[in-house]
Motif scaffolding. Sequence first.
Motif, short mmCIF file in Angstrom:
data_model
loop_
_atom_site.label_atom_id
_atom_site.label_comp_id
_atom_site.label_asym_id
_atom_site.label_seq_id
_atom_site.Cartn_x
_atom_site.Cartn_y
_atom_site.Cartn_z
N MET A 1 -17.64 53.67 23.57
CA MET A 1 -18.45 53.24 24.69
C MET A 1 -17.84 51.96 25.27
SD MET A 1 -22.50 52.21 24.88
CE MET A 1 -22.45 50.89 23.72
N LYS A 2 -17.62 51.97 26.59
CA LYS A 2 -17.07 50.80 27.29
C LYS A 2 -18.20 50.05 27.98
CE LYS A 2 -12.53 52.73 28.17
NZ LYS A 2 -11.56 53.09 29.21
N VAL A 3 -18.29 48.76 27.68
CA VAL A 3 -19.31 47.90 28.27
C VAL A 3 -18.62 46.91 29.19
CG1 VAL A 3 -21.12 46.20 27.81
CG2 VAL A 3 -20.77 48.11 26.21
N LEU A 4 -19.07 46.84 30.43
CA LEU A 4 -18.62 45.81 31.36
C LEU A 4 -19.72 44.77 31.42
CD1 LEU A 4 -16.71 44.62 33.45
CD2 LEU A 4 -17.76 46.13 35.17
N HIS A 5 -19.43 43.56 30.93
CA HIS A 5 -20.40 42.47 30.86
C HIS A 5 -20.02 41.45 31.93
CE1 HIS A 5 -22.06 38.92 28.23
NE2 HIS A 5 -22.72 39.07 29.37
N ILE A 6 -20.94 41.22 32.87
CA ILE A 6 -20.70 40.32 34.00
C ILE A 6 -21.74 39.21 33.98
CG2 ILE A 6 -20.59 40.12 36.51
CD1 ILE A 6 -19.95 43.17 36.50
N ASP A 7 -21.28 37.97 34.03
CA ASP A 7 -22.17 36.83 34.20
C ASP A 7 -21.86 36.16 35.52
OD1 ASP A 7 -23.93 36.69 31.98
OD2 ASP A 7 -22.32 35.92 30.71
N VAL A 78 -21.45 51.42 30.37
CA VAL A 78 -22.61 50.54 30.48
C VAL A 78 -22.17 49.29 31.24
CG1 VAL A 78 -24.32 49.17 29.23
CG2 VAL A 78 -23.58 51.37 28.30
N VAL A 79 -23.00 48.84 32.18
CA VAL A 79 -22.75 47.60 32.90
C VAL A 79 -23.93 46.66 32.62
CG1 VAL A 79 -22.36 46.52 35.15
CG2 VAL A 79 -21.53 48.85 34.72
N VAL A 80 -23.60 45.46 32.17
CA VAL A 80 -24.62 44.44 31.90
C VAL A 80 -24.34 43.29 32.86
CG1 VAL A 80 -25.59 42.84 30.21
CG2 VAL A 80 -24.76 45.09 29.46
N VAL A 81 -25.32 42.97 33.70
CA VAL A 81 -25.15 41.91 34.70
C VAL A 81 -26.15 40.80 34.44
CG1 VAL A 81 -25.24 41.31 37.14
CG2 VAL A 81 -24.33 43.53 36.44
N GLY A 82 -25.64 39.60 34.22
CA GLY A 82 -26.48 38.41 34.14
C GLY A 82 -26.64 37.85 35.55
N ALA A 83 -27.87 37.86 36.05
CA ALA A 83 -28.11 37.47 37.44
C ALA A 83 -29.30 36.52 37.54
CB ALA A 83 -28.36 38.70 38.30
N ALA A 84 -29.02 35.29 37.83
CA ALA A 84 -30.08 34.32 38.10
C ALA A 84 -30.48 34.45 39.57
CB ALA A 84 -29.58 32.91 37.82
N MET A 85 -31.74 34.16 39.85
CA MET A 85 -32.19 34.14 41.24
C MET A 85 -31.90 32.75 41.81
SD MET A 85 -35.98 34.50 42.96
CE MET A 85 -36.18 36.26 43.04
N TYR A 86 -31.10 32.73 42.87
CA TYR A 86 -30.83 31.49 43.60
C TYR A 86 -31.39 31.65 45.00
CZ TYR A 86 -27.27 30.31 40.04
OH TYR A 86 -26.60 30.01 38.88
N ASP A 121 -22.13 58.75 35.58
CA ASP A 121 -23.32 58.66 34.75
C ASP A 121 -23.17 57.47 33.81
OD1 ASP A 121 -25.73 59.32 33.58
OD2 ASP A 121 -24.82 60.74 32.19
N LYS A 122 -23.78 56.38 34.15
CA LYS A 122 -23.71 55.18 33.31
C LYS A 122 -25.06 54.49 33.31
CE LYS A 122 -20.43 53.48 36.07
NZ LYS A 122 -19.18 53.47 35.50
N LYS A 123 -25.21 53.55 32.44
CA LYS A 123 -26.43 52.75 32.32
C LYS A 123 -26.12 51.35 32.82
CE LYS A 123 -30.45 51.47 30.33
NZ LYS A 123 -31.75 52.04 30.51
N ALA A 124 -27.08 50.75 33.52
CA ALA A 124 -26.93 49.36 33.95
C ALA A 124 -28.12 48.56 33.46
CB ALA A 124 -26.84 49.27 35.47
#
Length: 188
Positions: A1-7, A78-86, A121-124
């Motif tokens: 499983m490949k995970v793309l982790h974005i901050d 899988v894509v994991v995105v860290g997103a703060a509200m600005y 077909d991926k999970k976010a």
Amino acid sequence: MKVLHIDSSIFGDASVSRQLSQAIVTQLTAKHSDASVEYLDLATQMIPHLTAEILMGQDAEQAALGEKIIQQYLDADVVVVGAAMYNFGLPSTLKAWIDRISVAGKTFQYTENGPVGLAGDKKAYIASSRGGVYGENSPADFQEGFLQTVFNFTGVKDVEIIRAEGVNMGPELKEQAIASALAQVQAL
């Protein structure tokens, strides 16, 4: 499983969205021993904002970067995105990433029945942090709804939001918000 982790937060170790995104990735890698993680920190590895030259492919270096970014997105399971509200929205660096992955013929195509996503077909997971309390479907939310729309538009329909709200409304509320979000992560 490949995970793309974005901050995308500019606050480094003090960032709640980074704490949540890392907790999600840690949970995924604990459950999937075959997981490999590719990390992209948009606060330190800035992607230039879209220009006419970039959009038209007139800058070879930026065209190559754009292809790399698209391929990272397409290759991820899988894509994991860290997103703060600005200011009711996303960090501009995250918007720059979105502009690079939203490419007709690569991640979506137009058809006679409307646009069709091609990202597969991926999970976010969206690790969302907010200084105030907005709740779901707030008219002041141009953060989570926008991200969900982008993922859906590119074909990613399985999107889960892990949210910590009120993190700038005092230490007690911040602690409660983070604990609640981390409990959600543990349930993944």
